[in-house]
Write a protein that holds these residues in place. Structure first.
Motif, PDB file in Angstrom:
ATOM      1  N   ASP A 591      20.081 -13.051  -4.734  1.00 23.40           N
ATOM      2  CA  ASP A 591      21.210 -12.847  -3.820  1.00 23.40           C
ATOM      3  C   ASP A 591      20.667 -12.491  -2.438  1.00 23.40           C
ATOM      4  N   THR A 593      22.163 -12.280   0.312  1.00 25.31           N
ATOM      5  CA  THR A 593      23.035 -11.438   1.141  1.00 25.31           C
ATOM      6  C   THR A 593      22.653  -9.965   1.030  1.00 25.31           C
ATOM      7  N   GLN A 594      21.816  -9.611   0.044  1.00 25.54           N
ATOM      8  CA  GLN A 594      21.324  -8.238  -0.047  1.00 25.54           C
ATOM      9  C   GLN A 594      20.556  -7.827   1.205  1.00 25.54           C
ATOM     10  N   ALA A 596      21.379  -7.902   4.127  1.00 30.51           N
ATOM     11  CA  ALA A 596      22.258  -7.180   5.050  1.00 30.51           C
ATOM     12  C   ALA A 596      22.392  -5.710   4.670  1.00 30.51           C
ATOM     13  N   THR A 597      22.071  -5.363   3.430  1.00 26.78           N
ATOM     14  CA  THR A 597      22.206  -3.982   2.964  1.00 26.78           C
ATOM     15  C   THR A 597      20.940  -3.167   3.190  1.00 26.78           C
ATOM     16  N   GLY A 598      19.841  -3.835   3.525  1.00 28.25           N
ATOM     17  CA  GLY A 598      18.582  -3.143   3.736  1.00 28.25           C
ATOM     18  C   GLY A 598      17.702  -3.067   2.505  1.00 28.25           C
ATOM     19  N   LYS A 599      18.192  -3.496   1.346  1.00 29.26           N
ATOM     20  CA  LYS A 599      17.423  -3.504   0.098  1.00 29.26           C
ATOM     21  C   LYS A 599      17.584  -4.865  -0.575  1.00 29.26           C
ATOM     22  N   ASP A 614      12.343  -3.358   0.978  1.00 31.95           N
ATOM     23  CA  ASP A 614      13.118  -2.940   2.138  1.00 31.95           C
ATOM     24  C   ASP A 614      13.270  -4.113   3.094  1.00 31.95           C
ATOM     25  N   ASP A 616      14.383  -4.112   6.767  1.00 35.51           N
ATOM     26  CA  ASP A 616      14.761  -3.290   7.915  1.00 35.51           C
ATOM     27  C   ASP A 616      15.188  -4.193   9.069  1.00 35.51           C
ATOM     28  N   ASP A 619      22.449  -5.823  11.724  1.00 38.38           N
ATOM     29  CA  ASP A 619      23.499  -6.784  11.362  1.00 38.38           C
ATOM     30  C   ASP A 619      23.339  -8.083  12.144  1.00 38.38           C
TER      31      ASP A 619
END
Length: 641
Positions: A591, A593-594, A596-599, A614, A616, A619
């Motif tokens: 996935d 799109t993860q 965008a979550t930083g992880k 990570d 880093d 957006d």
């Protein structure tokens, strides 16, 4: 609230974001520079954006890297650069006028300005109290198009200088001492601001050597105050009107303070193959030397060469040594001719090269097999000289000249020569700088056959499964990824051809491996992508189908370049996971799109293990990755004119 000098300049240029260490900010950019090794791609990208005229206060295109005319490619690209500059409102510094950083310092750098350049040593202009940063060519093209430049607001380190340099000790030894203490990773996320009573004892040329090599610390940039020394330099350049005093407020805060006592320094040398592998010259004394090269953007100013001439005066280079001298600009060369210093070099047996980067980027003068080469340059990465077996040492002009005469490593503080140099004349000649056309519509852009269309990336897939096509150690430089040198650099505008050279000194046939496996992942250690700002080190891997780089840490500019070209930069949450991966393991991101979550979870399909990485990024960075890179995003957005 009191501010340091960095905060004063940065905060006045923040267009959006919070000016706080660690926070992303968008900066308004006043000036840009490009050089010919990176400039062709920057202007191809500017054209692709549909920009008619650059929006900056000043943009300059320099030709200083690829001047060796061993084929049609360099000459064709120079013609392209001159024509595209004329059409789009860019000044053009012709081949032979000088090295971009030396000429920019002389003619264009101003206190209080922001400058980004498609060369990692753009921070040279920090000697003029500019916030000057290296960047990828696409980021420079975006700035020319009037877009802001995103950085992480840096920490500010106060390097307090005390005392005065003794005989035989150079400003080169100041920055080598800082590299010895802090390493090539010591400046990541930081700007170095020089203060203290020792600053007044350093000329602008000496300050420029320090800010130039601050890039080797991994720093965002380095800066000196603008003072009476700055005013005097600008007066000699007949542009005193550009002067303004600038310094930190009393009691300004810093994130760290480093104190260097200039009076206690000794001559130093960076040993193979890293600028932070520093030893005292006294420990190397007596080692046979085969080649000495004086010049480069680090040490090719008027004072640098006059000090070397003082050491060489009345002497002859040892029979076992080949000595080359590369003045930093035509202005410097003219002054050496007029005061007789050029004759001193020639009489000593030096070979006089063009006012270009030359040997620093492997463009000629490669050392002999197993040779020892002393260079006043800023980098001694493995293979950069063009001779893999050579040992390259970074030294001051004084150490270089003394060693050339003796034929062995020599501590210049033990040599009798005059520290006094003649006053620098006020000589200016801008006749080799071409102004943009008054009728841009009439300018026809010249495109030689070596200029190929931009390679295009695809939008980010929802999942990625690829092999780890290479595993690399710490401190992989952009010279490892996309080599420099006379064989490779002529193809800087031909990514298809350039991609065949990627990692050629790390894994033979790397491009073929990527082709056979439809791209892949790169796995690396600490400080991946240090060194040059060349975006080719991201663009060529993108062309080969690289979708992500998994590293323990990244160099600032290269990480930005990866995002610009749609490659996901992932950092090991647990550095020990690096050891679990072998080359050709199948890795999967189920996935994307993860990001965008930083992880991001990465599965090692081959071993049945999983790593939490990570990511880093901001957006806005994720939006660029989704589009397959910044150029795709810009082309899909509203027109810039």
């Amino acid at each position: 609230m009191p501010k340091n000098l960095v905060q004063k300049i940065l905060d006045s240029h923040v267009a959006s974001g919070t000016p706080k260490a660690g926070e992303p900010v968008e900066l308004v950019i006043d000036q840009t520079l490009t050089q010919d090794a990176t400039g062709t791609m920057a202007y191809i990208q500017l054209e692709a954006m549909g920009v008619d005229q650059v929006k900056t206060e000043l943009s300059v295109s320099y030709v200083d890297h690829n001047t060796l005319q061993s084929g049609y490619m360099n000459a064709d690209d120079h013609a392209y650069l001159q024509s595209v500059a004329a059409k789009h409102g860019v000044l053009f510094s012709r081949p032979g006028n000088g090295i971009c950083h030396q000429v920019h310092l002389e003619r264009f750098a101003k206190p209080g300005r922001t400058l980004i350049g498609s060369d990692s040593h753009t921070p040279t202009a920090g000697a003029m109290a500019s916030i000057a940063m290296g960047a990828g060519g696409l980021d420079v093209a975006k700035a020319m198009a009037g877009l802001t430049y995103r950085i992480t607001y840096p920490e500010v380190v106060n390097v307090r200088l005390e005392g005065e340099l003794p005989h035989g000790v150079s400003s080169k030894d100041i920055i080598l001492e800082l590299l010895r203490r802090l390493s090539v990773k010591g400046g990541i996320g930081r700007i170095f601001e020089y203060t203290g009573p020792g600053v007044k004892n350093l000329s602008v040329y000496q300050r420029a050597t320090i800010t130039n090599m601050g890039a080797e610390l991994g720093a965002t940039t380095s800066i000196f105050p603008s003072d009476e020394t700055t005013r005097a330099f600008l007066a000699r350049q007949q542009r005193e009107e550009d002067y303004m005093p600038m310094e930190a407020d009393p009691d300004a805060d810093y994130d760290e303070i480093v104190v260097i006592n200039l009076s206690g320094l000794q001559p130093l040398a960076a040993c193979p193959h890293s600028p932070d592998n520093v030893k005292p010259v006294s420990e190397l004394a007596g080692m046979k030397v085969d080649q000495v090269s004086i010049g480069s953007c680090t040490n090719s100013g008027f004072e640098d060469l006059m000090k070397a001439a003082n050491v060489l005066k009345g002497k002859t280079v040892a029979p076992n040594v080949s000595l080359t001298v590369s003045p930093g600009s035509r202005q410097v060369l003219t002054k050496l001719i007029e005061n007789g210093a050029l004759a001193t070099f020639v009489q000593a047996g030096a070979r006089i090269l063009e006012c270009t980067c030359g040997p620093c980027i492997g463009m000629g003068q490669s050392p002999k097999t197993d040779g020892v080469s002393l260079r006043t340059f800023n980098r001694n990465f493995y293979g950069r000289s063009g001779t893999l077996s050579a040992g390259v040492y970074l030294v001051s002009p004084e150490t270089a000249a003394a060693s050339a005469v003796a034929g062995v490593f020599t501590d210049p503080s033990t040599v009798d020569y005059s520290d006094a140099i003649p006053a620098e004349p006020s000589y200016v000649d801008d006749s080799m700088i071409c102004l943009p056309s008054d009728d841009p519509e009439s300018v026809e852009i010249i495109r030689g056959p070596n200029i190929k269309p931009l390679p295009e990336n695809t939008p980010l897939a929802s999942s990625i499964e690829k092999k780890a096509v290479i595993k690399l150690p710490d401190n992989i430089t952009t010279d490892h990824i996309a080599p420099a040198g006379a064989e490779v650099l002529p193809y800087r505008s031909n990514i298809e051809k350039l991609s065949t050279f990627v990692f050629r000194n790390n894994k033979e046939g790397f491009a073929d491996v990527c082709q056979a496996n439809d791209g892949g992942f790169i796995v690396a250690g600490e400080n991946y992508g240090q060194g040059s700002s060349r975006e080719h080190a991201a663009m060529a891997p993108m062309y080969l189908g690289i979708k992500a780089v998994m590293a323990k840490s990244f160099a600032r500019i290269h990480k930005a370049n990866l995002i610009n070209f749609g490659i996901i930069p992932l950092t090991f949450g647990n550095p020990a996971d690096y050891d679990d991966i072998d080359e050709m393991d199948v890795l999967a991101i189920e996935d994307t799109t993860q990001a965008a979550t930083g992880k991001v979870s990465v599965k090692n399909v081959t071993k049945g293990t999983e790593y939490v990485m990570d990511c880093d990024i901001t957006d806005d960075d994720f939006v660029l990755l989704q589009h397959g890179g910044a150029l795709n995003f810009i082309k899909n957005s509203q027109p810039l004119n």
